[in-house]
Motif scaffolding. Structure first.
Motif, PDB file in Angstrom:
ATOM      1  N   LYS A 188    -145.494   7.082  21.708  1.00 53.80           N
ATOM      2  CA  LYS A 188    -144.841   7.914  20.782  1.00 53.80           C
ATOM      3  C   LYS A 188    -144.565   9.217  21.504  1.00 53.80           C
ATOM      4  CE  LYS A 188    -145.506   5.361  17.021  1.00 53.80           C
ATOM      5  NZ  LYS A 188    -146.074   3.998  17.793  1.00 53.80           N
ATOM      6  N   GLY A 189    -143.384   9.808  21.157  1.00 57.53           N
ATOM      7  CA  GLY A 189    -142.662  10.976  21.739  1.00 57.53           C
ATOM      8  C   GLY A 189    -142.332  10.782  23.054  1.00 57.53           C
ATOM      9  N   THR A 190    -142.456  11.759  23.780  1.00 55.86           N
ATOM     10  CA  THR A 190    -141.992  11.791  25.442  1.00 55.86           C
ATOM     11  C   THR A 190    -143.086  10.760  26.170  1.00 55.86           C
ATOM     12  OG1 THR A 190    -141.426  14.192  25.185  1.00 55.86           O
ATOM     13  CG2 THR A 190    -141.589  13.206  27.338  1.00 55.86           C
ATOM     14  N   TYR A 191    -142.431   9.923  26.729  1.00 62.28           N
ATOM     15  CA  TYR A 191    -143.180   8.703  27.258  1.00 62.28           C
ATOM     16  C   TYR A 191    -143.546   9.416  28.826  1.00 62.28           C
ATOM     17  CZ  TYR A 191    -144.082   4.494  30.033  1.00 62.28           C
ATOM     18  OH  TYR A 191    -144.462   3.485  30.818  1.00 62.28           O
ATOM     19  N   VAL A 192    -142.556   9.763  29.622  1.00 60.98           N
ATOM     20  CA  VAL A 192    -142.838  10.404  30.958  1.00 60.98           C
ATOM     21  C   VAL A 192    -142.738  11.929  30.896  1.00 60.98           C
ATOM     22  CG1 VAL A 192    -141.915  10.336  33.349  1.00 60.98           C
ATOM     23  CG2 VAL A 192    -141.881   8.220  32.251  1.00 60.98           C
ATOM     24  N   LYS A 193    -143.979  12.429  31.224  1.00 59.42           N
ATOM     25  CA  LYS A 193    -143.971  13.858  30.924  1.00 59.42           C
ATOM     26  C   LYS A 193    -143.714  14.699  32.179  1.00 59.42           C
ATOM     27  CE  LYS A 193    -147.091  14.020  26.967  1.00 59.42           C
ATOM     28  NZ  LYS A 193    -148.298  14.491  26.553  1.00 59.42           N
ATOM     29  N   LYS A 194    -144.180  14.141  33.336  1.00 59.20           N
ATOM     30  CA  LYS A 194    -144.073  14.634  34.818  1.00 59.20           C
ATOM     31  C   LYS A 194    -144.271  13.605  35.900  1.00 59.20           C
ATOM     32  CE  LYS A 194    -147.236  17.254  36.526  1.00 59.20           C
ATOM     33  NZ  LYS A 194    -148.428  18.047  36.717  1.00 59.20           N
ATOM     34  N   VAL A 195    -143.425  14.055  36.946  1.00 61.08           N
ATOM     35  CA  VAL A 195    -143.565  13.047  38.015  1.00 61.08           C
ATOM     36  C   VAL A 195    -143.775  13.820  39.416  1.00 61.08           C
ATOM     37  CG1 VAL A 195    -142.471  11.218  39.318  1.00 61.08           C
ATOM     38  CG2 VAL A 195    -142.006  11.133  36.930  1.00 61.08           C
ATOM     39  N   SER A 196    -144.446  13.437  40.108  1.00 58.78           N
ATOM     40  CA  SER A 196    -144.702  14.344  41.448  1.00 58.78           C
ATOM     41  C   SER A 196    -145.199  13.461  42.477  1.00 58.78           C
ATOM     42  CB  SER A 196    -145.958  15.486  41.122  1.00 58.78           C
ATOM     43  OG  SER A 196    -147.049  14.666  40.988  1.00 58.78           O
ATOM     44  N   VAL A 248    -138.380  22.292  40.352  1.00 56.09           N
ATOM     45  CA  VAL A 248    -138.537  20.627  40.343  1.00 56.09           C
ATOM     46  C   VAL A 248    -137.251  20.166  41.179  1.00 56.09           C
ATOM     47  CG1 VAL A 248    -139.303  20.237  37.941  1.00 56.09           C
ATOM     48  CG2 VAL A 248    -136.855  20.548  38.271  1.00 56.09           C
ATOM     49  N   TYR A 249    -137.585  18.928  42.057  1.00 55.76           N
ATOM     50  CA  TYR A 249    -136.562  18.713  42.803  1.00 55.76           C
ATOM     51  C   TYR A 249    -135.990  17.364  42.602  1.00 55.76           C
ATOM     52  CZ  TYR A 249    -138.902  22.529  45.480  1.00 55.76           C
ATOM     53  OH  TYR A 249    -139.371  23.872  45.608  1.00 55.76           O
ATOM     54  N   THR A 250    -134.962  17.126  43.156  1.00 56.50           N
ATOM     55  CA  THR A 250    -134.163  15.771  43.381  1.00 56.50           C
ATOM     56  C   THR A 250    -135.215  14.977  44.201  1.00 56.50           C
ATOM     57  OG1 THR A 250    -132.861  16.417  45.133  1.00 56.50           O
ATOM     58  CG2 THR A 250    -132.048  16.710  42.942  1.00 56.50           C
ATOM     59  N   ILE A 251    -135.226  13.675  44.053  1.00 56.36           N
ATOM     60  CA  ILE A 251    -135.774  12.677  44.905  1.00 56.36           C
ATOM     61  C   ILE A 251    -135.653  13.082  46.418  1.00 56.36           C
ATOM     62  CG2 ILE A 251    -136.104  10.581  45.858  1.00 56.36           C
ATOM     63  CD1 ILE A 251    -135.942   9.397  43.142  1.00 56.36           C
ATOM     64  N   LEU A 262    -137.969   5.782  51.648  1.00 50.19           N
ATOM     65  CA  LEU A 262    -138.838   6.587  50.638  1.00 50.19           C
ATOM     66  C   LEU A 262    -138.263   6.614  49.224  1.00 50.19           C
ATOM     67  CD1 LEU A 262    -140.707   9.039  52.920  1.00 50.19           C
ATOM     68  CD2 LEU A 262    -141.936   7.058  51.719  1.00 50.19           C
ATOM     69  N   GLN A 263    -136.857   7.260  49.242  1.00 44.74           N
ATOM     70  CA  GLN A 263    -136.427   7.452  48.058  1.00 44.74           C
ATOM     71  C   GLN A 263    -135.905   6.221  47.343  1.00 44.74           C
ATOM     72  OE1 GLN A 263    -132.529   9.354  49.284  1.00 44.74           O
ATOM     73  NE2 GLN A 263    -133.638  10.538  50.291  1.00 44.74           N
ATOM     74  N   GLU A 264    -135.682   5.303  47.828  1.00 40.41           N
ATOM     75  CA  GLU A 264    -135.651   3.760  47.169  1.00 40.41           C
ATOM     76  C   GLU A 264    -136.866   3.479  46.562  1.00 40.41           C
ATOM     77  OE1 GLU A 264    -133.540   1.013  49.668  1.00 40.41           O
ATOM     78  OE2 GLU A 264    -131.543   2.229  49.940  1.00 40.41           O
ATOM     79  N   ASN A 265    -138.054   3.301  47.473  1.00 37.56           N
ATOM     80  CA  ASN A 265    -139.229   2.836  47.058  1.00 37.56           C
ATOM     81  C   ASN A 265    -140.062   3.934  45.772  1.00 37.56           C
ATOM     82  OD1 ASN A 265    -139.310   1.046  48.824  1.00 37.56           O
ATOM     83  ND2 ASN A 265    -141.352   1.810  50.041  1.00 37.56           N
ATOM     84  N   ILE A 266    -139.616   5.232  45.823  1.00 43.00           N
ATOM     85  CA  ILE A 266    -140.117   6.024  44.732  1.00 43.00           C
ATOM     86  C   ILE A 266    -139.102   5.687  43.354  1.00 43.00           C
ATOM     87  CG2 ILE A 266    -139.889   8.501  43.923  1.00 43.00           C
ATOM     88  CD1 ILE A 266    -140.374   9.186  46.847  1.00 43.00           C
ATOM     89  N   ALA A 267    -137.802   5.543  43.719  1.00 41.53           N
ATOM     90  CA  ALA A 267    -137.025   5.117  42.441  1.00 41.53           C
ATOM     91  C   ALA A 267    -137.321   3.822  41.817  1.00 41.53           C
ATOM     92  CB  ALA A 267    -135.515   5.025  42.917  1.00 41.53           C
ATOM     93  N   ASP A 276    -137.394  16.106  39.442  1.00 41.30           N
ATOM     94  CA  ASP A 276    -136.443  16.608  38.257  1.00 41.30           C
ATOM     95  C   ASP A 276    -136.373  15.161  37.466  1.00 41.30           C
ATOM     96  OD1 ASP A 276    -134.638  17.308  36.495  1.00 41.30           O
ATOM     97  OD2 ASP A 276    -133.172  17.899  37.800  1.00 41.30           O
ATOM     98  N   LEU A 277    -136.890  15.102  36.406  1.00 43.45           N
ATOM     99  CA  LEU A 277    -136.721  14.027  35.322  1.00 43.45           C
ATOM    100  C   LEU A 277    -135.630  13.740  35.038  1.00 43.45           C
ATOM    101  CD1 LEU A 277    -139.875  14.671  33.115  1.00 43.45           C
ATOM    102  CD2 LEU A 277    -139.883  13.342  35.182  1.00 43.45           C
ATOM    103  N   SER A 278    -134.713  14.676  34.783  1.00 41.51           N
ATOM    104  CA  SER A 278    -133.291  14.214  34.381  1.00 41.51           C
ATOM    105  C   SER A 278    -132.573  13.785  35.543  1.00 41.51           C
ATOM    106  CB  SER A 278    -132.509  15.755  33.956  1.00 41.51           C
ATOM    107  OG  SER A 278    -132.314  16.376  35.239  1.00 41.51           O
ATOM    108  N   ALA A 279    -132.941  13.854  36.905  1.00 42.57           N
ATOM    109  CA  ALA A 279    -132.210  13.110  37.864  1.00 42.57           C
ATOM    110  C   ALA A 279    -132.809  11.732  38.053  1.00 42.57           C
ATOM    111  CB  ALA A 279    -132.402  13.950  39.009  1.00 42.57           C
ATOM    112  N   LEU A 280    -133.710  11.198  37.331  1.00 40.23           N
ATOM    113  CA  LEU A 280    -134.501   9.978  37.470  1.00 40.23           C
ATOM    114  C   LEU A 280    -133.633   9.172  36.326  1.00 40.23           C
ATOM    115  CD1 LEU A 280    -138.223  11.059  37.906  1.00 40.23           C
ATOM    116  CD2 LEU A 280    -136.874  10.489  39.704  1.00 40.23           C
TER     117      LEU A 280
END
Length: 229
Positions: free
Chosen positions: A205-213, A20-23, A185-190, A225-229
């Motif tokens: 219910k539970g985990t709302y955002v499971k994966k972002v690509s 997983v990567y940072t934006i 692009l970073q600002e649009n994605i964010a 990387d979801l933690s970085a979002l």
């Protein structure tokens, strides 16, 4: 197709599909691999922990991207008289009432957003079977049924996009072009990811955002990387 295959394979060689990567890193990878002869679209896809078959788990709305999408949106507006004039002045591509309805019924679908004043919904309702499947049916919750057609047209032209979760809990949208700067692009994605997070439905219910690509038109997907979002 062979050329796409070689380009795609070359991109994969430099990408760890399980990482997983940072934006910032993801955007760099996308831009480095966007080598097609056209300006590739950058798209975000999100896997959500929702079942949109249940009304309280539907995720739908709009977001205005800080730097637009890079695509010139064509807008159709159902309005009459002064409101029709306002729509034209705001830059609408197609404006009308019964006449526009007849054009759409005849197969004219050369637009990306459909807006209507409230008094036009009787006419627009007859186009439900045509506009509905394409996600173009005007909706008050999305701001596309409104007396302020000028503002709605201007928002669409400025880069506002609509989003709606699909059957398997996936939501995706184009958020720019490979020619955009890394910062744009970073600002649009964010902005897009934040809008989806804020649109979390009450029934989730539970985990709302499971994966972002993120991906480019001709390139492989890069996980964020979801933690970085």
């Amino acid at each position: 197709m062979a050329r796409k295959g070689k380009r795609y394979s070359a991109a994969l060689e430099n990408l760890d599909r399980d990482a997983v990567y940072t934006i910032e890193d993801a955007v760099k990878i996308l831009k480095d691999n966007a080598k097609a002869k056209f300006d590739e679209t950058i798209e975000v896809a999100m896997n959500l922990g929702v079942d949109p078959r249940h009304a309280d788990q539907m995720v739908r709305g709009t977001v205005s991207l800080p730097h637009g999408t890079g695509k010139a949106l064509k807008v159709a507006v159902f309005a009459k008289d002064a409101k029709a004039d306002e729509a034209r002045e705001a830059g609408a591509d197609f404006v009308g009432a019964e006449d526009l309805m007849e054009q759409v019924q005849g197969g004219m679908m050369d637009f990306d957003r459909c807006i209507a004043t409230p008094d036009m919904m009787g006419i627009v309702g007859r186009l439900g079977k045509v506009l509905g499947p394409k996600g173009l049916m005007p909706n008050p919750k999305l701001g596309t049924v409104t007396p302020d057609v000028a503002a709605a047209v201007q928002a669409a032209k400025a880069g506002q996009i609509e989003f709606r979760v699909e059957k398997m809990g996936i939501i995706h949208a184009g958020v720019g072009k490979a020619s955009f700067s890394a910062e744009q692009l970073q600002e649009n994605i964010a902005a897009f990811v934040q809008a989806i997070q804020q649109a979390k439905p009450s029934g989730a219910k539970g985990t709302y955002v499971k994966k972002v690509s993120v991906t480019s038109t001709m390139g492989p997907g890069v996980k964020l990387d979801l933690s970085a979002l």
